[in-house]
Motif scaffolding. Sequence first.
Motif, PDB file in Angstrom:
ATOM      1  N   GLN A  70      10.604 -10.766  -5.148  1.00 46.39           N
ATOM      2  CA  GLN A  70       9.297 -10.163  -4.882  1.00 46.39           C
ATOM      3  C   GLN A  70       8.335 -11.266  -4.471  1.00 46.39           C
ATOM      4  O   GLN A  70       8.263 -12.309  -5.121  1.00 46.39           O
ATOM      5  CB  GLN A  70       8.768  -9.445  -6.134  1.00 46.39           C
ATOM      6  CG  GLN A  70       9.584  -8.236  -6.548  1.00 46.39           C
ATOM      7  CD  GLN A  70       9.458  -7.080  -5.578  1.00 46.39           C
ATOM      8  OE1 GLN A  70       8.450  -6.910  -4.889  1.00 46.39           O
ATOM      9  NE2 GLN A  70      10.508  -6.268  -5.485  1.00 46.39           N
ATOM     10  N   LEU A  71       7.587 -10.993  -3.420  1.00 44.92           N
ATOM     11  CA  LEU A  71       6.587 -11.954  -2.965  1.00 44.92           C
ATOM     12  C   LEU A  71       5.333 -11.730  -3.805  1.00 44.92           C
ATOM     13  O   LEU A  71       4.780 -10.632  -3.810  1.00 44.92           O
ATOM     14  CB  LEU A  71       6.297 -11.700  -1.490  1.00 44.92           C
ATOM     15  CG  LEU A  71       5.526 -12.760  -0.727  1.00 44.92           C
ATOM     16  CD1 LEU A  71       5.742 -12.534   0.754  1.00 44.92           C
ATOM     17  CD2 LEU A  71       4.063 -12.718  -1.025  1.00 44.92           C
ATOM     18  N   LEU A  72       4.915 -12.754  -4.505  1.00 44.16           N
ATOM     19  CA  LEU A  72       3.852 -12.549  -5.487  1.00 44.16           C
ATOM     20  C   LEU A  72       2.443 -12.762  -4.948  1.00 44.16           C
ATOM     21  O   LEU A  72       1.498 -12.196  -5.462  1.00 44.16           O
ATOM     22  CB  LEU A  72       4.077 -13.468  -6.690  1.00 44.16           C
ATOM     23  CG  LEU A  72       5.430 -13.299  -7.394  1.00 44.16           C
ATOM     24  CD1 LEU A  72       5.490 -14.178  -8.628  1.00 44.16           C
ATOM     25  CD2 LEU A  72       5.682 -11.841  -7.767  1.00 44.16           C
TER      26      LEU A  72
ATOM     27  N   GLN B 273      -1.004  -9.292  -8.711  1.00 49.87           N
ATOM     28  CA  GLN B 273      -0.620 -10.321  -9.666  1.00 49.87           C
ATOM     29  C   GLN B 273      -1.752 -10.740 -10.596  1.00 49.87           C
ATOM     30  O   GLN B 273      -1.556 -10.943 -11.774  1.00 49.87           O
ATOM     31  CB  GLN B 273      -0.121 -11.567  -8.922  1.00 49.87           C
ATOM     32  CG  GLN B 273       1.289 -11.428  -8.421  1.00 49.87           C
ATOM     33  CD  GLN B 273       2.281 -11.186  -9.538  1.00 49.87           C
ATOM     34  OE1 GLN B 273       2.165 -11.731 -10.621  1.00 49.87           O
ATOM     35  NE2 GLN B 273       3.256 -10.323  -9.283  1.00 49.87           N
TER      36      GLN B 273
ATOM     37  N   ARG C 268      -1.115  -7.633   5.292  1.00 51.38           N
ATOM     38  CA  ARG C 268      -0.109  -7.674   4.232  1.00 51.38           C
ATOM     39  C   ARG C 268       1.294  -7.792   4.820  1.00 51.38           C
ATOM     40  O   ARG C 268       2.128  -8.557   4.343  1.00 51.38           O
ATOM     41  CB  ARG C 268      -0.214  -6.412   3.372  1.00 51.38           C
ATOM     42  CG  ARG C 268       0.521  -6.533   2.064  1.00 51.38           C
ATOM     43  CD  ARG C 268       0.170  -5.378   1.162  1.00 51.38           C
ATOM     44  NE  ARG C 268       1.213  -4.388   1.137  1.00 51.38           N
ATOM     45  CZ  ARG C 268       2.292  -4.479   0.333  1.00 51.38           C
ATOM     46  NH1 ARG C 268       2.435  -5.502  -0.466  1.00 51.38           N
ATOM     47  NH2 ARG C 268       3.202  -3.538   0.353  1.00 51.38           N
TER      48      ARG C 268
ATOM     49  N   ASP D 178      -4.740 -13.984  -2.967  1.00 53.14           N
ATOM     50  CA  ASP D 178      -3.836 -14.830  -3.745  1.00 53.14           C
ATOM     51  C   ASP D 178      -3.188 -15.924  -2.910  1.00 53.14           C
ATOM     52  O   ASP D 178      -2.832 -16.971  -3.437  1.00 53.14           O
ATOM     53  CB  ASP D 178      -2.724 -13.973  -4.379  1.00 53.14           C
ATOM     54  CG  ASP D 178      -3.216 -13.227  -5.605  1.00 53.14           C
ATOM     55  OD1 ASP D 178      -3.955 -13.820  -6.404  1.00 53.14           O
ATOM     56  OD2 ASP D 178      -2.869 -12.037  -5.762  1.00 53.14           O
TER      57      ASP D 178
ATOM     58  N   GLY E 154       0.855 -11.919  -1.960  1.00 58.07           N
ATOM     59  CA  GLY E 154       0.958 -11.215  -0.686  1.00 58.07           C
ATOM     60  C   GLY E 154      -0.359 -10.826  -0.043  1.00 58.07           C
ATOM     61  O   GLY E 154      -0.367 -10.060   0.917  1.00 58.07           O
ATOM     62  N   THR E 155      -1.470 -11.301  -0.564  1.00 55.54           N
ATOM     63  CA  THR E 155      -2.751 -11.001   0.080  1.00 55.54           C
ATOM     64  C   THR E 155      -3.584 -12.273   0.150  1.00 55.54           C
ATOM     65  O   THR E 155      -3.286 -13.257  -0.521  1.00 55.54           O
ATOM     66  CB  THR E 155      -3.590  -9.971  -0.710  1.00 55.54           C
ATOM     67  OG1 THR E 155      -4.147 -10.635  -1.847  1.00 55.54           O
ATOM     68  CG2 THR E 155      -2.755  -8.800  -1.179  1.00 55.54           C
TER      69      THR E 155
ATOM     70  N   VAL F  63       7.852  -6.433 -12.018  1.00 54.69           N
ATOM     71  CA  VAL F  63       7.289  -5.414 -11.140  1.00 54.69           C
ATOM     72  C   VAL F  63       7.665  -5.723  -9.709  1.00 54.69           C
ATOM     73  O   VAL F  63       7.974  -6.859  -9.359  1.00 54.69           O
ATOM     74  CB  VAL F  63       5.749  -5.320 -11.255  1.00 54.69           C
ATOM     75  CG1 VAL F  63       5.339  -4.950 -12.658  1.00 54.69           C
ATOM     76  CG2 VAL F  63       5.103  -6.614 -10.829  1.00 54.69           C
ATOM     77  N   GLY F  64       7.660  -4.677  -8.904  1.00 52.24           N
ATOM     78  CA  GLY F  64       7.994  -4.870  -7.499  1.00 52.24           C
ATOM     79  C   GLY F  64       7.141  -3.982  -6.625  1.00 52.24           C
ATOM     80  O   GLY F  64       6.394  -3.125  -7.112  1.00 52.24           O
ATOM     81  N   GLY F  65       7.239  -4.213  -5.336  1.00 51.70           N
ATOM     82  CA  GLY F  65       6.478  -3.410  -4.388  1.00 51.70           C
ATOM     83  C   GLY F  65       5.026  -3.830  -4.351  1.00 51.70           C
ATOM     84  O   GLY F  65       4.674  -4.972  -4.667  1.00 51.70           O
ATOM     85  N   MET F  66       4.184  -2.893  -3.962  1.00 48.16           N
ATOM     86  CA  MET F  66       2.763  -3.186  -3.767  1.00 48.16           C
ATOM     87  C   MET F  66       2.136  -3.896  -4.964  1.00 48.16           C
ATOM     88  O   MET F  66       1.459  -4.906  -4.816  1.00 48.16           O
ATOM     89  CB  MET F  66       2.037  -1.857  -3.503  1.00 48.16           C
ATOM     90  CG  MET F  66       0.562  -1.994  -3.301  1.00 48.16           C
ATOM     91  SD  MET F  66       0.148  -2.781  -1.751  1.00 48.16           S
ATOM     92  CE  MET F  66       0.337  -1.385  -0.655  1.00 48.16           C
ATOM     93  N   ILE F  67       2.374  -3.372  -6.165  1.00 45.42           N
ATOM     94  CA  ILE F  67       1.694  -3.979  -7.316  1.00 45.42           C
ATOM     95  C   ILE F  67       2.125  -5.426  -7.517  1.00 45.42           C
ATOM     96  O   ILE F  67       1.356  -6.232  -8.013  1.00 45.42           O
ATOM     97  CB  ILE F  67       1.884  -3.177  -8.641  1.00 45.42           C
ATOM     98  CG1 ILE F  67       3.293  -2.625  -8.749  1.00 45.42           C
ATOM     99  CG2 ILE F  67       0.848  -2.088  -8.768  1.00 45.42           C
ATOM    100  CD1 ILE F  67       3.540  -1.899 -10.050  1.00 45.42           C
ATOM    101  N   ALA F  68       3.355  -5.759  -7.114  1.00 44.90           N
ATOM    102  CA  ALA F  68       3.786  -7.149  -7.287  1.00 44.90           C
ATOM    103  C   ALA F  68       3.071  -8.069  -6.319  1.00 44.90           C
ATOM    104  O   ALA F  68       2.684  -9.177  -6.665  1.00 44.90           O
ATOM    105  CB  ALA F  68       5.287  -7.269  -7.091  1.00 44.90           C
ATOM    106  N   SER F  69       2.888  -7.604  -5.097  1.00 49.64           N
ATOM    107  CA  SER F  69       2.377  -8.540  -4.105  1.00 49.64           C
ATOM    108  C   SER F  69       0.861  -8.524  -4.007  1.00 49.64           C
ATOM    109  O   SER F  69       0.280  -9.440  -3.454  1.00 49.64           O
ATOM    110  CB  SER F  69       2.990  -8.267  -2.733  1.00 49.64           C
ATOM    111  OG  SER F  69       2.509  -7.064  -2.213  1.00 49.64           O
ATOM    112  N   VAL F  70       0.205  -7.516  -4.515  1.00 46.83           N
ATOM    113  CA  VAL F  70      -1.262  -7.551  -4.427  1.00 46.83           C
ATOM    114  C   VAL F  70      -1.928  -7.555  -5.800  1.00 46.83           C
ATOM    115  O   VAL F  70      -3.102  -7.838  -5.906  1.00 46.83           O
ATOM    116  CB  VAL F  70      -1.837  -6.383  -3.575  1.00 46.83           C
ATOM    117  CG1 VAL F  70      -1.059  -6.223  -2.296  1.00 46.83           C
ATOM    118  CG2 VAL F  70      -1.892  -5.082  -4.342  1.00 46.83           C
TER     119      VAL F  70
ATOM    120  N   PRO G  15      10.426  -2.025  -0.652  1.00 47.23           N
ATOM    121  CA  PRO G  15       9.801  -2.703  -1.784  1.00 47.23           C
ATOM    122  C   PRO G  15      10.831  -3.531  -2.557  1.00 47.23           C
ATOM    123  O   PRO G  15      10.472  -4.283  -3.448  1.00 47.23           O
ATOM    124  CB  PRO G  15       9.288  -1.554  -2.641  1.00 47.23           C
ATOM    125  CG  PRO G  15      10.195  -0.410  -2.348  1.00 47.23           C
ATOM    126  CD  PRO G  15      10.712  -0.605  -0.936  1.00 47.23           C
TER     127      PRO G  15
END
Lengths: 781, 147, 285
Positions: free
Chosen positions: A695-697, B121, A286, A703, A699-700, B112-119, A51
């Motif tokens: 961080q990749l913002l 937003q 993902r 978005d 990612g789904t 924020v980082g990890g899952m919450i950052a990438s899904v 992460p």
Amino acid sequence: MATTTTTPELKTYIGKRVRRVEDPRLITGTATYVDDIRKPGMLHAAVLRSPYAAAKITGIAIEKALALPGVKAVYTGKDVAAVGPVPCAGSMEDLRIPDHRILARERVYYVGHPVVAVVATDRYIAADALDLIEVDYEPTEVISDPEEALKDGAVRVHPEYPDNVAFTYKQAKGDVDKAFEEADFTCEERILVPRLAPIPMETRGVVADWDEGAKELTLYSSTQIPHLLKTQLALQLDMPEHHIRVIAPEVGGGFGSKCNVWAEEALACFVAMDLKKPIKWIESRRESIQVVAHGRAHVDTIEIAAKKDGTLTGLKLHIVCDIGAHHQLLTPIIPTLAVLMLPGLYKFRSFKASLVGAFTNRAPSDLYRGAGRPEATYVLERIVDKMARILGMDPAEIRFKNFPEPAEFPFETVTGLQYDSGDYAAAFHKALDKIDYKACREEQKKARAEGRLYGIGISTYGELCAFGPSPATPAGGWECASVNVKATGKVEVLTGISPHGQGEETSFSQMVADAFGIPMSDVVVIHGDTAKVSYGIGTFGSRGIAIGGSALHLAMQDIVAKATKYAAHILDVDADTVTFKNGTFSSSAAEQTLSFADVALETHLCRKLPPGTEPGLTATRFFEPSNFAFPFGAHICTVEVDQETGETTILRFVAVDDCGKIINPLLVEGQIHGGVAQGLGPAFMEGVIYDEEGQLLNGTMMDYAIPKARHMPWIETDRTETPSTVNPLGVKGVGEAGTIGSLPAFVNAVVDALSPLGVDHVDIPMTPQSIWRVIQERSRS
Amino acid sequence: MKLKGTYAMPAPRDEVWAALLDPAVLARTLPGCKSLQETGPDEYAMQMSLVISSVKGLFEGKVRIMDQQPPESYRIEVEGRGKIGFVNGGGAFLLKDAGDVTDIDYEGEVKVGGMIASVGQRLMDMTSKMMIKRFFTALEDEITERE
Amino acid sequence: MIPARFEYSAPETLSEALRLLGSDGEAKVLAGGQSLVPMMKFRLAQPGHLIDLARIPDLNFVAEENGAIRIGAMTTHNQVETSALIREKCPLLAKTAAHIGDVQVRNRGTIGGSVVHADPAADYPAALLAMEAKVKLVSASGERMAGLDEFLVDALTTLLEEGEILTEVHVPLERAGVLTAYRTLVQPASGFAMAGVGVRLGVENGTITFARVALTGVGSKPYRATAVEQALVGQGAGAETFAAAAAHATDGVDALSDMHASAEYRVNLAAVQVRRALEDAAGSA
Ligand SMILES: Cc1cc2nc3c(=O)[nH]c(=O)nc-3n(C[C@H](O)[C@H](O)[C@H](O)COP(=O)(O)OP(=O)(O)OC[C@H]3O[C@@H](n4cnc5c(N)ncnc54)[C@H](O)[C@@H]3O)c2cc1C
């Protein structure tokens, strides 16, 4: 044996709009993709990913995961240390290739970096087990932006190197400084070409199967390059290559992202051999967005010099390419293609280009549909448009002014490429006529008088494809084809290319059917299995028909030559008197004729073996092209921008493409349509967004925007056909054309629409918000 | 993501200051706070359960309070990690007398980082605004009930 | 993208669903799954038990009663969009349903799920607020009605208590002569509104006699733009009035900001969309 054959009016296929033979199985759900493969005792792998964009791994606790019923094994970086690094084919002198292991060891370098693999009896348990693994990360400083990464004192992605320079590359010709000094006008633009996620409909996936008795490893992988992958796996796993078989089953799209050698491929093989069980790993969407090498990722600075009359004299380009934390297979090579294609369709006299690859704490970048060429075309077509505006010249006129004439071909560009053939003005005229350029400009005048923002955008593009002569490609640029004619006259084609949506099962069948005078249904095209096809390079860079098809063409010539000998012997005539036409062997010296099937049978029965001839009717040929092929075309687009919301509506989109000789217009149009969509996506909505923490913002798919049918304009296609001179078929290639031509046409159209406000560039993606902001700024100032 | 705002707390500044820096009060008012334990001077270990709609996330982390200028200003640093990602943040609080109320100016940044950052937003802005609102409303209840 | 382990029940009556819901603190109701399931796949939501409402026939209906249209919670977006009754008697709602997501989402997603999920950018709430709809909430111990404005508490937060199920949405019948329009500008990836507007407009002899305007996607919850409504009523219907009123679209609202649309852009969009929706409605006469 048939002694007479009637010759009905034979159907020919080349040049016809033949529907794809692949489609029935694809649209009825009966095709076999990797995830459809099930092996007895098969286990399922899942990968735990970082992460953090940069961190030290200080501990990994796997006990809880191992204790979960159904979990069979857990692997960390040190457990797979025997597997060699992920390969990178690059040859710059200063190229730095950091040790790229299939699972992270002491550090992670990007969000999504694989850290631990779990193997369980089903994928649900494997996914549950990932939640039970505890990795202690000690986050370290992150460098996310490529330009920041190149600054003095920037945080280093790889502490073992003194800076973040992954490689540099330079090319120059002519006295460009003088050209700029002597120019009447010069201009410059800094242009961002964002990272793009390839988003193939089918994500990556593998099944690795180890046969302990035969000591044979079979890897099913959703890949574009089964043979190259096999060779690389042999090296990575330190295994004899002839004990490895790679199968690319149905592949649901690649766009270059599967023209790679991925960590998970060797990982699955290693685990399968370790546990002596078949292993399946299927990538989630993902993961795909997160780690499947992103394309483009440039920050370009381009400068152009011109004379008052519009003659373009010099070009300078500096590329900062965000390569991510590691190289994938072709990472360093891709941006060099942008340098090579920089002159586009124009006769520049001098140029200078420099390229720096910057390490960043982001996922690796690598090839994506067009790979380097869309980037080059985009920045070039932007700067040429800008220059036209400075000169007060029509953007169409400046282009016409700088094209080489048809008589100048083969035309050597300032970057040293030999363009094979072309009539750029013809394609461009056709596009201008089709859209009725004059009427569009009239419409624009009217719109402007009414205060509406109406724009016309032109892009004339060239492409370098049909990869390629072997010296110019990292692993050979040839292709191989075998034609096996069966006793019943049916034909099996084995090809080294590995189609994954392009439709060569159809186009090759068309070629065979025409060459042998048989129905297409008598032909089967086999690809993507290293145990069936001796070797091949694969499918990428629009090489399928140009290189693979040319090899097939040569093999078919051999078949006809041998069959002719048989026919002559059976007819008891001199071989010189025998002609083969419409599937029939006939001779002026004989009344009897023979069909292709008649002769095929004879080559197997061998009741009358011609002297000096062997039984059987098969041929294998390799084709090595003398050069790349260079398709070209013109895309023109008209748009209207809504000043209040920044929304852009595409009013018309015309694409005139010249991809050399055409085997199947339907396939060509399909490639153009898809390509245009993939070019327009980044023009107005697409792009991977990282924050400064790496961080990749987006990612789904909620978005990360890719164009849907409703976002697409009606694409009006047309073509010119200028045969290539570098292969016997005269074909060029069309896989990337749409992607290359469409984006600059859209951007130029929107800038044209906004030009009354004094706008001369807006970076992509040109979202409604970004356009609205520009309008706001301009109307304020 | 940057956060900025002002909350008008209907209480005198000293009281607001005391409440804001009272771990027991914070444990009751921080949204989702399960436990807050002092681990050192001005340092706390915190367990937080974030519940928004059907999303649930358990975070463990540290809170540090710095640069205290009673009763006027201080800084806070928060660090939390959970299965669905991690949150790091820092912010400054400035308390100003404003007649009957104390204006609490806050300004900070959350990463924020990890899952919450990438899904997640899309939900970040509204979620953080909602958490801030919940916190101040709970704090107000706490302070006004005390009186 | 594999959800954590969960139990699954598909009760056939509401009372059984309520009993199951009450007996398991980890349980969640499953309707169309278009919001819940994606979150479960990311493991952001990990309900231990899903209670699927799909087999309860009483939750899927559209009926007219006492001056209102009653819509069962499990009625899909597609059913709302195509219901002849809704089209005729509450046209704004049918128009709005057509804007939600794509065909697949509309075939599965339900009005109850959308309202309970309370996404700040969901389309329905803009229409339902403009139509002054109410919701019916049922629990093991009884039932209650709530206006949508009070039901939507905050982003993703509603009045719904644990153990409660939303069973119906009540929408008053459209008044005679009232013109309606729904307009939205969407984020291209998800299709969710960056600014969506539902408008109801009554005009008599060129003068606006009645106005309801509600927005979604702009603030942390959908809201009725009462300042816009006030600026409309009593004025002459026309471009100037609409523009002047639309300028109040975000009065008192703290606009959201995300990577797709900044607060500033949303504020602009809200005003533009309100004005255009008013023009649409006026032009639909
Ligand atoms: C690709 C995509 C695009 C979308 N685009 C849009 C869009 O443009 N506009 C828009 O408005 N929406 C959009 N949506 C969301 C969609 O409308 C959902 O259907 C809706 O938000 C939830 O309804 P559901 O029936 O699917 O509920 P579910 O996902 O099943 O449930 C949602 C939540 O509500 C609870 N719940 C459901 N029903 C009840 C009930 N009767 N009583 C109590 N609790 C209940 C569940 O427990 C859960 O917490 C989109 C969704 C997707 C996947």
